[in-house]
Write a protein that holds these residues in place. Structure first.
Motif, PDB file in Angstrom:
ATOM      1  N   GLY A  79      -0.356   3.466 -13.859  1.00 15.82           N
ATOM      2  CA  GLY A  79      -0.664   4.240 -12.665  1.00 15.82           C
ATOM      3  C   GLY A  79      -2.020   3.891 -12.078  1.00 15.82           C
ATOM      4  N   VAL A  80      -3.007   3.667 -12.945  1.00 19.93           N
ATOM      5  CA  VAL A  80      -4.333   3.259 -12.479  1.00 19.93           C
ATOM      6  C   VAL A  80      -4.251   1.935 -11.739  1.00 19.93           C
ATOM      7  CG1 VAL A  80      -6.643   2.543 -13.196  1.00 19.93           C
ATOM      8  CG2 VAL A  80      -5.581   4.540 -14.250  1.00 19.93           C
ATOM      9  N   LEU A  81      -3.494   0.997 -12.300  1.00 19.95           N
ATOM     10  CA  LEU A  81      -3.337  -0.309 -11.664  1.00 19.95           C
ATOM     11  C   LEU A  81      -2.659  -0.180 -10.301  1.00 19.95           C
ATOM     12  CD1 LEU A  81      -3.562  -3.397 -11.817  1.00 19.95           C
ATOM     13  CD2 LEU A  81      -1.357  -3.417 -13.013  1.00 19.95           C
ATOM     14  N   LEU A  82      -1.651   0.683 -10.206  1.00 18.77           N
ATOM     15  CA  LEU A  82      -0.958   0.900  -8.939  1.00 18.77           C
ATOM     16  C   LEU A  82      -1.882   1.546  -7.908  1.00 18.77           C
ATOM     17  CD1 LEU A  82       2.510   2.164 -10.225  1.00 18.77           C
ATOM     18  CD2 LEU A  82       2.065  -0.002  -9.046  1.00 18.77           C
ATOM     19  N   ALA A  83      -2.688   2.515  -8.352  1.00 25.04           N
ATOM     20  CA  ALA A  83      -3.604   3.192  -7.428  1.00 25.04           C
ATOM     21  C   ALA A  83      -4.696   2.246  -6.924  1.00 25.04           C
ATOM     22  CB  ALA A  83      -4.239   4.405  -8.113  1.00 25.04           C
ATOM     23  N   VAL A  84      -5.216   1.416  -7.811  1.00 27.67           N
ATOM     24  CA  VAL A  84      -6.220   0.426  -7.400  1.00 27.67           C
ATOM     25  C   VAL A  84      -5.601  -0.568  -6.424  1.00 27.67           C
ATOM     26  CG1 VAL A  84      -7.656  -1.477  -8.215  1.00 27.67           C
ATOM     27  CG2 VAL A  84      -7.589   0.656  -9.499  1.00 27.67           C
ATOM     28  N   THR A  85      -4.356  -0.961  -6.678  1.00 30.75           N
ATOM     29  CA  THR A  85      -3.662  -1.861  -5.758  1.00 30.75           C
ATOM     30  C   THR A  85      -3.486  -1.216  -4.392  1.00 30.75           C
ATOM     31  OG1 THR A  85      -2.460  -2.848  -7.630  1.00 30.75           O
ATOM     32  CG2 THR A  85      -1.575  -3.236  -5.421  1.00 30.75           C
ATOM     33  N   ALA A  86      -3.121   0.067  -4.376  1.00 27.41           N
ATOM     34  CA  ALA A  86      -2.967   0.791  -3.113  1.00 27.41           C
ATOM     35  C   ALA A  86      -4.278   0.871  -2.353  1.00 27.41           C
ATOM     36  CB  ALA A  86      -2.420   2.193  -3.385  1.00 27.41           C
ATOM     37  N   CYS A  87      -5.359   1.110  -3.075  1.00 31.24           N
ATOM     38  CA  CYS A  87      -6.685   1.195  -2.444  1.00 31.24           C
ATOM     39  C   CYS A  87      -7.075  -0.138  -1.816  1.00 31.24           C
ATOM     40  CB  CYS A  87      -7.713   1.625  -3.483  1.00 31.24           C
ATOM     41  SG  CYS A  87      -9.417   1.583  -2.903  1.00 31.24           S
ATOM     42  N   CYS A  88      -6.928  -1.213  -2.556  1.00 29.86           N
ATOM     43  CA  CYS A  88      -7.349  -2.533  -2.062  1.00 29.86           C
ATOM     44  C   CYS A  88      -6.455  -3.024  -0.924  1.00 29.86           C
ATOM     45  CB  CYS A  88      -7.347  -3.545  -3.209  1.00 29.86           C
ATOM     46  SG  CYS A  88      -8.547  -3.186  -4.512  1.00 29.86           S
ATOM     47  N   THR A  89      -5.136  -2.856  -1.065  1.00 28.32           N
ATOM     48  CA  THR A  89      -4.238  -3.303  -0.001  1.00 28.32           C
ATOM     49  C   THR A  89      -4.371  -2.448   1.245  1.00 28.32           C
ATOM     50  OG1 THR A  89      -2.464  -1.985  -1.019  1.00 28.32           O
ATOM     51  CG2 THR A  89      -2.552  -4.344  -1.544  1.00 28.32           C
ATOM     52  N   GLY A  90      -4.721  -1.169   1.070  1.00 26.40           N
ATOM     53  CA  GLY A  90      -4.952  -0.318   2.235  1.00 26.40           C
ATOM     54  C   GLY A  90      -6.142  -0.787   3.049  1.00 26.40           C
ATOM     55  N   GLY A  91      -7.231  -1.114   2.359  1.00 25.46           N
ATOM     56  CA  GLY A  91      -8.401  -1.630   3.056  1.00 25.46           C
ATOM     57  C   GLY A  91      -8.134  -2.980   3.695  1.00 25.46           C
ATOM     58  N   LEU A  92      -7.385  -3.848   2.984  1.00 23.93           N
ATOM     59  CA  LEU A  92      -7.051  -5.168   3.531  1.00 23.93           C
ATOM     60  C   LEU A  92      -6.167  -5.040   4.764  1.00 23.93           C
ATOM     61  CD1 LEU A  92      -7.079  -8.261   3.292  1.00 23.93           C
ATOM     62  CD2 LEU A  92      -5.123  -8.065   1.727  1.00 23.93           C
ATOM     63  N   LYS A  93      -5.207  -4.136   4.722  1.00 23.96           N
ATOM     64  CA  LYS A  93      -4.307  -3.942   5.854  1.00 23.96           C
ATOM     65  C   LYS A  93      -5.067  -3.454   7.084  1.00 23.96           C
ATOM     66  CE  LYS A  93      -1.234  -0.878   8.028  1.00 23.96           C
ATOM     67  NZ  LYS A  93      -1.258   0.553   8.399  1.00 23.96           N
ATOM     68  N   ASN A  94      -6.002  -2.542   6.897  1.00 21.57           N
ATOM     69  CA  ASN A  94      -6.787  -2.023   8.020  1.00 21.57           C
ATOM     70  C   ASN A  94      -7.540  -3.141   8.740  1.00 21.57           C
ATOM     71  OD1 ASN A  94      -5.950   0.566   7.412  1.00 21.57           O
ATOM     72  ND2 ASN A  94      -7.777   1.056   6.221  1.00 21.57           N
ATOM     73  N   SER A 138       2.208   5.425  -7.807  1.00 22.37           N
ATOM     74  CA  SER A 138       1.118   5.671  -8.756  1.00 22.37           C
ATOM     75  C   SER A 138       1.155   7.085  -9.328  1.00 22.37           C
ATOM     76  CB  SER A 138      -0.231   5.410  -8.086  1.00 22.37           C
ATOM     77  OG  SER A 138      -0.429   6.306  -6.999  1.00 22.37           O
ATOM     78  N   VAL A 139       1.567   8.055  -8.501  1.00 24.94           N
ATOM     79  CA  VAL A 139       1.582   9.442  -8.978  1.00 24.94           C
ATOM     80  C   VAL A 139       2.730   9.705  -9.936  1.00 24.94           C
ATOM     81  CG1 VAL A 139       0.434  10.289  -6.897  1.00 24.94           C
ATOM     82  CG2 VAL A 139       2.930  10.204  -6.971  1.00 24.94           C
ATOM     83  N   SER A 140       3.619   8.730 -10.108  1.00 22.86           N
ATOM     84  CA  SER A 140       4.698   8.869 -11.087  1.00 22.86           C
ATOM     85  C   SER A 140       4.226   8.529 -12.493  1.00 22.86           C
ATOM     86  CB  SER A 140       5.878   7.958 -10.716  1.00 22.86           C
ATOM     87  OG  SER A 140       6.387   8.284  -9.443  1.00 22.86           O
ATOM     88  N   ASN A 184       0.821  -1.212   0.000  1.00 27.38           N
ATOM     89  CA  ASN A 184       0.000   0.000   0.000  1.00 27.38           C
ATOM     90  C   ASN A 184       0.853   1.259   0.000  1.00 27.38           C
ATOM     91  OD1 ASN A 184      -1.226   2.069   2.374  1.00 27.38           O
ATOM     92  ND2 ASN A 184      -2.595   1.622   0.661  1.00 27.38           N
ATOM     93  N   PHE A 185       1.878   1.294   0.831  1.00 25.13           N
ATOM     94  CA  PHE A 185       2.722   2.476   0.938  1.00 25.13           C
ATOM     95  C   PHE A 185       3.508   2.726  -0.354  1.00 25.13           C
ATOM     96  CE2 PHE A 185       6.987   4.127   2.135  1.00 25.13           C
ATOM     97  CZ  PHE A 185       6.599   5.424   2.439  1.00 25.13           C
ATOM     98  N   ILE A 186       4.107   1.672  -0.899  1.00 22.66           N
ATOM     99  CA  ILE A 186       4.933   1.826  -2.099  1.00 22.66           C
ATOM    100  C   ILE A 186       4.082   2.201  -3.309  1.00 22.66           C
ATOM    101  CG2 ILE A 186       6.518   0.671  -3.674  1.00 22.66           C
ATOM    102  CD1 ILE A 186       7.734   1.203  -0.978  1.00 22.66           C
ATOM    103  N   THR A 187       2.978   1.484  -3.504  1.00 25.36           N
ATOM    104  CA  THR A 187       2.145   1.745  -4.686  1.00 25.36           C
ATOM    105  C   THR A 187       1.446   3.099  -4.617  1.00 25.36           C
ATOM    106  OG1 THR A 187       0.361   0.474  -3.628  1.00 25.36           O
ATOM    107  CG2 THR A 187       1.759  -0.690  -5.221  1.00 25.36           C
ATOM    108  N   SER A 188       1.150   3.578  -3.408  1.00 23.41           N
ATOM    109  CA  SER A 188       0.536   4.901  -3.268  1.00 23.41           C
ATOM    110  C   SER A 188       1.466   5.985  -3.794  1.00 23.41           C
ATOM    111  CB  SER A 188       0.188   5.179  -1.804  1.00 23.41           C
ATOM    112  OG  SER A 188      -0.802   4.305  -1.341  1.00 23.41           O
ATOM    113  N   LEU A 189       2.760   5.876  -3.450  1.00 24.50           N
ATOM    114  CA  LEU A 189       3.727   6.863  -3.917  1.00 24.50           C
ATOM    115  C   LEU A 189       4.080   6.655  -5.384  1.00 24.50           C
ATOM    116  CD1 LEU A 189       6.193   7.048  -0.877  1.00 24.50           C
ATOM    117  CD2 LEU A 189       4.294   8.565  -1.419  1.00 24.50           C
TER     118      LEU A 189
END
Length: 377
Positions: free
Chosen positions: A211-226, A135-137, A128-133
């Motif tokens: 980037g879309v794929l990375l952002a979606v991955t960040a969203c899903c892994t963030g929810g899973l981690k919580n 994705s904006v690249s 989540n942390f890596i893909t969040s940063l």
């Protein structure tokens, strides 16, 4: 006399000294019992609200620190992979010492299930942390944030599946408000194309969809981690954060090999200036505090509340951006910020709202009964 004995049997020991003393003691015991139950209930209620306040405060601090980090990275053009590497190394060093210096803590819990949940949340948090940063690249920041900050909705769904939480009407309404608010604040070009200037149009090439794929991955892994953190009962925050850093270091090293401008894992390591090292270490410390505060908040309050409070980071980011550029956000952004705030407050105080509704329900039934009685008379 026989008459007195009959009176005592029929009406109780009203005039008898022993009976009167027994009656008073019983009344005192009842009063003490009622006062004790009331006091215990008050203590439990106060403790519950203190825990909620502490979790909300830690989650807010986490969001503020992450927002500050994002602006520092943006303004000073910090290389993301280098920042992640420095942070993971410092994080592992500090928390490994904390774990081994604590006699009651272990590097991994004994229970196999808790061990699995600990490693799973660490992997999810690192991704989540890596893909969040990252994705904006590959895509515009508003587009990436629009996808990433739908995390509360993912958290709600996974909480129902994994934690067995009930999906009530307030959670549904809150999720809708959060989604609408995030979309209005970000105004991604693929939804608000007619409102964007020609200079802001984005060419959706192959890298954009990466980037879309990375952002979606960040969203899903963030929810899973919580949700996974909530399952790690009895596991210390130090262990959870340390394992996330270990997985993050592995991912960061792999990512650095793909990013050509990374300097730490290259021959340019000796050319990094002291000011750059100061920024990298400062980002690592503040990011570590933010990550630790967020992890601790997840152990105190509901994952849904934490995710929603983190969504306020988006509103804060636009406020800071307005101060930097001296340009006020447009009307849609203001409306979106209000919707995000409304969704956060609704989800945070949902238990209190239900309590008020339950308290009002008996009064309504009483009024109906009184109305029926008056109608019959």
């Amino acid at each position: 006399s026989l008459l007195q004995e009959n009176m005592v049997v029929r009406y109780g020991a009203i005039n008898d000294d022993d009976g009167e003393e027994y009656t008073e003691e019983r009344g005192v015991e009842d009063n003490i019992s009622e006062n004790s139950e009331s006091s215990q209930s008050s203590v439990i209620s106060l403790s519950k609200y203190k825990t909620l306040l502490a979790g909300a405060l830690l989650s807010t601090i986490s969001g503020v620190l992450f927002t500050a980090n994002n602006f520092i990275i943006n303004q000073f053009q910090v290389i993301v992979s280098d920042a992640v590497l420095v942070r993971c190394i410092i994080q592992i060093s500090i928390y490994t010492i904390i774990i081994y210096s604590s006699s009651s803590d272990r590097f991994l819990p004994h229970d196999c299930k808790k061990k699995l949940f600990t490693l799973s949340q660490a992997l999810a948090g690192a991704i989540n942390f890596i893909t969040s940063l990252a994705s904006v690249s590959f895509m515009p920041v508003p587009d990436a944030l629009c996808i990433i900050f739908t995390c509360p909705v993912v958290t709600m769904v996974l909480s129902v599946i994994i934690l067995g939480d009930k999906l009530n009407i307030l959670k549904c309404v809150s999720g809708i408000l959060l989604l609408l608010g995030v979309v209005l604040v970000c105004q991604p070009p693929f939804l608000f194309n007619h409102l964007q200037d020609d200079s802001l149009q984005t060419l959706h090439d192959n890298l954009y969809y990466v980037g879309v794929l990375l952002a979606v991955t960040a969203c899903c892994t963030g929810g899973l981690k919580n949700v996974l953190v909530a399952k790690c009962e009895g596991v210390s925050t130090a262990n959870l954060v340390n394992w996330s850093a270990i997985f993050g270091l592995v991912i960061a090293v792999s990512y650095s090999q793909l990013q050509s401008d990374s300097r730490i894992l290259s021959a340019d390591l000796t050319r990094i200036s002291w000011s750059d090292w100061f920024i990298l270490i400062g980002l690592a410390v503040s990011g570590l505090l933010a990550f630790t505060a967020g992890t601790k908040a997840l152990k105190l309050i509901s994952p849904n509340v934490v995710s929603s409070l983190r969504a306020m980071e988006l509103v804060l980011a636009f406020g800071v951006q307005s101060l930097i550029t001296w340009e006020s956000p447009d009307t849609l952004s203001c409306i979106g910020g209000g919707l995000v705030l409304g969704g956060v407050l609704l989800l945070t105080f949902q238990d209190r709202i239900f309590d008020v509704l339950r308290l009002c329900q008996p009064n309504r039934e009483t009024r109906l009964d009184e109305y029926s009685r008056l109608s019959e008379e």
